[in-house]
Design a protein around this motif. Structure first.
Motif, PDB file in Angstrom:
ATOM      1  N   ILE A   2       4.713  -1.373   7.124  1.00 55.73           N
ATOM      2  CA  ILE A   2       3.983  -2.148   6.149  1.00 55.73           C
ATOM      3  C   ILE A   2       5.616  -2.501   5.970  1.00 55.73           C
ATOM      4  O   ILE A   2       6.218  -1.794   5.445  1.00 55.73           O
ATOM      5  CB  ILE A   2       3.484  -1.615   4.829  1.00 55.73           C
ATOM      6  N   VAL A   3       5.655  -3.772   6.076  1.00 58.61           N
ATOM      7  CA  VAL A   3       7.004  -4.883   5.901  1.00 58.61           C
ATOM      8  C   VAL A   3       6.834  -5.983   4.963  1.00 58.61           C
ATOM      9  O   VAL A   3       5.794  -6.809   5.757  1.00 58.61           O
ATOM     10  CB  VAL A   3       7.513  -4.904   6.843  1.00 58.61           C
ATOM     11  N   GLN A   4       7.153  -6.505   3.451  1.00 59.84           N
ATOM     12  CA  GLN A   4       6.947  -7.182   3.154  1.00 59.84           C
ATOM     13  C   GLN A   4       7.775  -8.157   3.609  1.00 59.84           C
ATOM     14  O   GLN A   4       9.070  -7.891   3.343  1.00 59.84           O
ATOM     15  CB  GLN A   4       7.308  -7.169   1.991  1.00 59.84           C
ATOM     16  N   TYR A   5       7.453  -9.904   3.767  1.00 58.20           N
ATOM     17  CA  TYR A   5       8.429 -10.501   4.092  1.00 58.20           C
ATOM     18  C   TYR A   5       9.821 -10.961   2.943  1.00 58.20           C
ATOM     19  O   TYR A   5       8.809 -10.541   1.411  1.00 58.20           O
ATOM     20  CB  TYR A   5       7.534 -12.161   4.267  1.00 58.20           C
ATOM     21  N   SER A  56       5.642 -16.525   0.339  1.00 52.53           N
ATOM     22  CA  SER A  56       6.117 -15.479   0.995  1.00 52.53           C
ATOM     23  C   SER A  56       6.151 -14.013   0.092  1.00 52.53           C
ATOM     24  O   SER A  56       6.360 -12.984   1.026  1.00 52.53           O
ATOM     25  CB  SER A  56       7.497 -15.733   1.164  1.00 52.53           C
ATOM     26  N   ASP A  57       5.413 -13.945  -0.716  1.00 57.12           N
ATOM     27  CA  ASP A  57       6.325 -13.029  -1.470  1.00 57.12           C
ATOM     28  C   ASP A  57       4.480 -12.215  -1.761  1.00 57.12           C
ATOM     29  O   ASP A  57       4.595 -11.142  -2.455  1.00 57.12           O
ATOM     30  CB  ASP A  57       6.334 -13.808  -3.317  1.00 57.12           C
ATOM     31  N   GLU A  58       4.010 -12.661  -1.016  1.00 57.50           N
ATOM     32  CA  GLU A  58       2.474 -11.995  -0.735  1.00 57.50           C
ATOM     33  C   GLU A  58       2.314 -11.295   1.158  1.00 57.50           C
ATOM     34  O   GLU A  58       1.610 -11.198   0.763  1.00 57.50           O
ATOM     35  CB  GLU A  58       1.425 -13.018  -1.234  1.00 57.50           C
ATOM     36  N   ARG A  59       3.109 -11.921   1.971  1.00 53.32           N
ATOM     37  CA  ARG A  59       3.067 -11.621   3.407  1.00 53.32           C
ATOM     38  C   ARG A  59       3.457 -10.822   3.540  1.00 53.32           C
ATOM     39  O   ARG A  59       4.565 -10.034   3.295  1.00 53.32           O
ATOM     40  CB  ARG A  59       3.282 -13.118   3.902  1.00 53.32           C
ATOM     41  N   VAL A  60       2.798  -9.819   4.162  1.00 56.38           N
ATOM     42  CA  VAL A  60       3.471  -8.128   4.589  1.00 56.38           C
ATOM     43  C   VAL A  60       2.819  -8.141   6.424  1.00 56.38           C
ATOM     44  O   VAL A  60       1.950  -9.117   6.214  1.00 56.38           O
ATOM     45  CB  VAL A  60       2.286  -7.748   4.080  1.00 56.38           C
ATOM     46  N   ALA A  61       3.477  -7.665   6.757  1.00 56.39           N
ATOM     47  CA  ALA A  61       3.463  -7.430   8.528  1.00 56.39           C
ATOM     48  C   ALA A  61       2.456  -6.057   8.621  1.00 56.39           C
ATOM     49  O   ALA A  61       3.820  -5.176   7.769  1.00 56.39           O
ATOM     50  CB  ALA A  61       4.332  -7.574   9.772  1.00 56.39           C
ATOM     51  N   VAL A  62       2.156  -5.868   9.065  1.00 55.33           N
ATOM     52  CA  VAL A  62       1.365  -4.221   9.319  1.00 55.33           C
ATOM     53  C   VAL A  62       1.534  -3.546  11.191  1.00 55.33           C
ATOM     54  O   VAL A  62       0.857  -4.482  11.756  1.00 55.33           O
ATOM     55  CB  VAL A  62       0.027  -3.839   8.516  1.00 55.33           C
ATOM     56  N   GLY A  63       1.773  -2.512  11.307  1.00 57.22           N
ATOM     57  CA  GLY A  63       2.018  -2.021  12.115  1.00 57.22           C
ATOM     58  C   GLY A  63       1.937  -0.228  12.587  1.00 57.22           C
ATOM     59  O   GLY A  63       1.455  -0.028  11.042  1.00 57.22           O
ATOM     60  N   GLY A  64       1.643  -0.027  13.634  1.00 58.59           N
ATOM     61  CA  GLY A  64       1.473   1.137  13.697  1.00 58.59           C
ATOM     62  C   GLY A  64      -0.516   1.791  13.704  1.00 58.59           C
ATOM     63  O   GLY A  64      -0.587   2.750  13.375  1.00 58.59           O
ATOM     64  N   LEU A 105      -2.038  -3.966  -0.255  1.00 60.60           N
ATOM     65  CA  LEU A 105      -1.132  -3.223   0.773  1.00 60.60           C
ATOM     66  C   LEU A 105       0.384  -3.690  -0.055  1.00 60.60           C
ATOM     67  O   LEU A 105       1.388  -2.699  -0.448  1.00 60.60           O
ATOM     68  CB  LEU A 105      -0.728  -4.251   1.495  1.00 60.60           C
ATOM     69  N   LEU A 106       1.002  -4.830  -0.617  1.00 59.71           N
ATOM     70  CA  LEU A 106       1.936  -5.103  -1.758  1.00 59.71           C
ATOM     71  C   LEU A 106       1.960  -3.660  -3.455  1.00 59.71           C
ATOM     72  O   LEU A 106       2.630  -3.618  -3.429  1.00 59.71           O
ATOM     73  CB  LEU A 106       2.217  -6.229  -2.487  1.00 59.71           C
ATOM     74  N   HIS A 107       0.480  -3.596  -3.529  1.00 63.77           N
ATOM     75  CA  HIS A 107      -0.073  -2.571  -4.230  1.00 63.77           C
ATOM     76  C   HIS A 107       0.848  -1.416  -3.964  1.00 63.77           C
ATOM     77  O   HIS A 107       1.425  -0.014  -4.789  1.00 63.77           O
ATOM     78  CB  HIS A 107      -1.042  -2.857  -4.938  1.00 63.77           C
ATOM     79  N   LEU A 108       0.194  -0.671  -2.981  1.00 60.56           N
ATOM     80  CA  LEU A 108       1.141   0.741  -2.166  1.00 60.56           C
ATOM     81  C   LEU A 108       1.948   0.350  -1.826  1.00 60.56           C
ATOM     82  O   LEU A 108       2.206   1.687  -2.682  1.00 60.56           O
ATOM     83  CB  LEU A 108      -0.173   0.620  -1.027  1.00 60.56           C
ATOM     84  N   GLN A 152       9.869  -4.995   0.369  1.00 61.29           N
ATOM     85  CA  GLN A 152       9.714  -3.775   0.374  1.00 61.29           C
ATOM     86  C   GLN A 152       9.301  -3.220   1.628  1.00 61.29           C
ATOM     87  O   GLN A 152       8.905  -4.927   2.683  1.00 61.29           O
ATOM     88  CB  GLN A 152       8.883  -3.196  -0.677  1.00 61.29           C
ATOM     89  N   LEU A 153       9.274  -2.371   2.400  1.00 58.36           N
ATOM     90  CA  LEU A 153       9.183  -2.546   3.965  1.00 58.36           C
ATOM     91  C   LEU A 153       8.901  -0.366   3.169  1.00 58.36           C
ATOM     92  O   LEU A 153       8.931  -0.282   2.262  1.00 58.36           O
ATOM     93  CB  LEU A 153      10.041  -2.238   4.847  1.00 58.36           C
ATOM     94  N   GLY A 154       7.745   0.149   4.091  1.00 54.97           N
ATOM     95  CA  GLY A 154       7.817   1.463   3.692  1.00 54.97           C
ATOM     96  C   GLY A 154       6.364   1.713   5.014  1.00 54.97           C
ATOM     97  O   GLY A 154       6.143   1.322   5.906  1.00 54.97           O
ATOM     98  N   THR A 155       6.175   3.044   5.042  1.00 56.43           N
ATOM     99  CA  THR A 155       5.002   4.130   5.625  1.00 56.43           C
ATOM    100  C   THR A 155       3.793   4.272   5.169  1.00 56.43           C
ATOM    101  O   THR A 155       3.854   5.270   3.670  1.00 56.43           O
ATOM    102  CB  THR A 155       5.616   4.844   6.740  1.00 56.43           C
ATOM    103  N   MET A 156       2.620   4.497   4.984  1.00 53.52           N
ATOM    104  CA  MET A 156       1.161   5.109   5.169  1.00 53.52           C
ATOM    105  C   MET A 156       0.766   6.149   6.053  1.00 53.52           C
ATOM    106  O   MET A 156       0.748   5.789   7.190  1.00 53.52           O
ATOM    107  CB  MET A 156       0.239   3.642   5.311  1.00 53.52           C
TER     108      MET A 156
END
Length: 338
Positions: free
Chosen positions: A122-125, A227-235, A263-266, A306-310
């Motif tokens: 998960i990567v936030q713009y 842009s604060d509320e946009r995220v990209a998801v992969g995997g 996702l932003l909350h996570l 922010q960015l991260g993994t789940m």
């Protein structure tokens, strides 16, 4: 000494369970690890760790698996972030350095993070509101239209076309651009937006309709927080690799991936450097089998997003923390160089 030994037993059980996906028994620990004590002592330590809530027995066998409390102890006191290999570091740098703009950086970051961790990435713009103004350009187009271009310190390029009631002269556009740059360069976007209002009255009355239209559009661009509320998801395909013990958690994860706000909350209030939330620490009971590893990123230590993994709580925390931290650092460097 007893506490240290039991912590070593906990470390060994976490590492073995992550590797094998099977409950770990005392015999396996003796065979795989040099703990320096007898199997009977290890069994006593395992029983004590279970009584303290760090381990649990999934069924009647002698094997144990870590609880969320056990994983938390492992992360806080036992886990050492694994150093990425030279090949992994080069792969990250090469892949990310080829990005052509901030959107490409985000999508490349998602892809490389998912590949490195075999988890959902998960990567936030980058946030516009936390960025500063790097450049403002005004370009006269055909007729009475003007193109406004804004480049921010996060590398984002925003473009707006303004339809004016009259065609502005080159001198007016040049003068307005110079004043806009002086007023906003290096300012955070919310502050830059406030400073723009003061410019309108500094122009001649006849020029103010043109100036007002351009300044208003520019101010709206600065205050745009989408842009604060946009995220990209992969995997997403990695969900199939997590094993049978994660099957019941896949549906809630998929549902969470459909909601940007969730996702932003996570990702939580991530800090510079990897931050780990395990099970119910995510704030969602339906994701109790899930862990999130996240970090902020930005140039020169700033926090743009922010960015991260789940993935499952049964994850390789040291390797995941290393990957998340490395990608965050590389993205920050690219933004700084941009």
């Amino acid at each position: 000494m007893i506490e240290d030994r039991r912590l070593n037993v906990l470390r060994a059980i976490v590492e073995d369970y992550v590797a094998t996906q099977e409950p770990v028994g005392s015999k396996a620990l003796v065979e795989r690890h040099r703990l320096g004590v007898s199997p009977a002592t290890i069994r006593n330590d395992m029983a004590a760790l279970e009584d303290e809530g760090y381990l649990t027995a999934p069924h009647t066998s002698a094997g144990r698996i870590p609880t969320d409390k056990g994983y938390r102890m492992f992360v806080d006191r036992l886990a050492e972030v694994k150093a990425l290999s030279g090949a992994e570091r080069r792969a990250i740098e090469t892949f990310l350095s080829g990005a052509i703009d901030v959107d490409d950086i985000v999508m490349r970051s998602v892809k490389i993070l998912a590949q490195l961790t075999n988890q959902v990435a998960i990567v936030q713009y980058p946030s516009l509101t936390r960025s500063t103004v790097r450049h403002v350009e005004l370009v006269a187009l055909e007729g009475s239209r003007v193109l406004i271009v804004v480049i921010t310190s996060s590398g984002r390029v925003e473009q707006r076309i303004v339809e004016l009631a009259q065609t502005p002269g080159e001198g007016l556009l040049g003068d307005l651009k110079s004043r806009l740059v002086r007023a906003t360069l290096g300012e955070r976007l919310p502050e830059a937006s406030l400073r723009l209002a003061e410019l309108i009255d500094t122009f001649e009355v006849d020029d103010r309709p043109v100036v007002s239209a351009i300044v208003t559009t520019l101010a709206n661009t600065f205050s745009n927080e989408r842009s604060d509320e946009r995220v990209a998801v992969g995997g997403t395909a990695n969900l199939a690799r997590f094993g049978a013990d994660f099957d019941t958690a896949i549906r809630p994860v998929l549902e969470a991936m459909e909601e940007q706000v969730v996702l932003l909350h996570l990702l939580g209030e991530a800090t510079v450097g990897p931050h780990v939330r395990i099970g119910r620490e995510t704030g969602r009971d339906d994701l109790s089998g899930t862990a999130v590893v996240s970090s902020t990123y930005g140039p020169d230590g700033e926090s743009f997003a922010q960015l991260g993994t789940m993935g499952p709580t049964r994850m390789d925390y040291p390797a995941t923390m290393a990957a998340v931290g490395a990608v965050a650092r590389y993205v920050g460097r690219i933004l700084a160089d941009g």
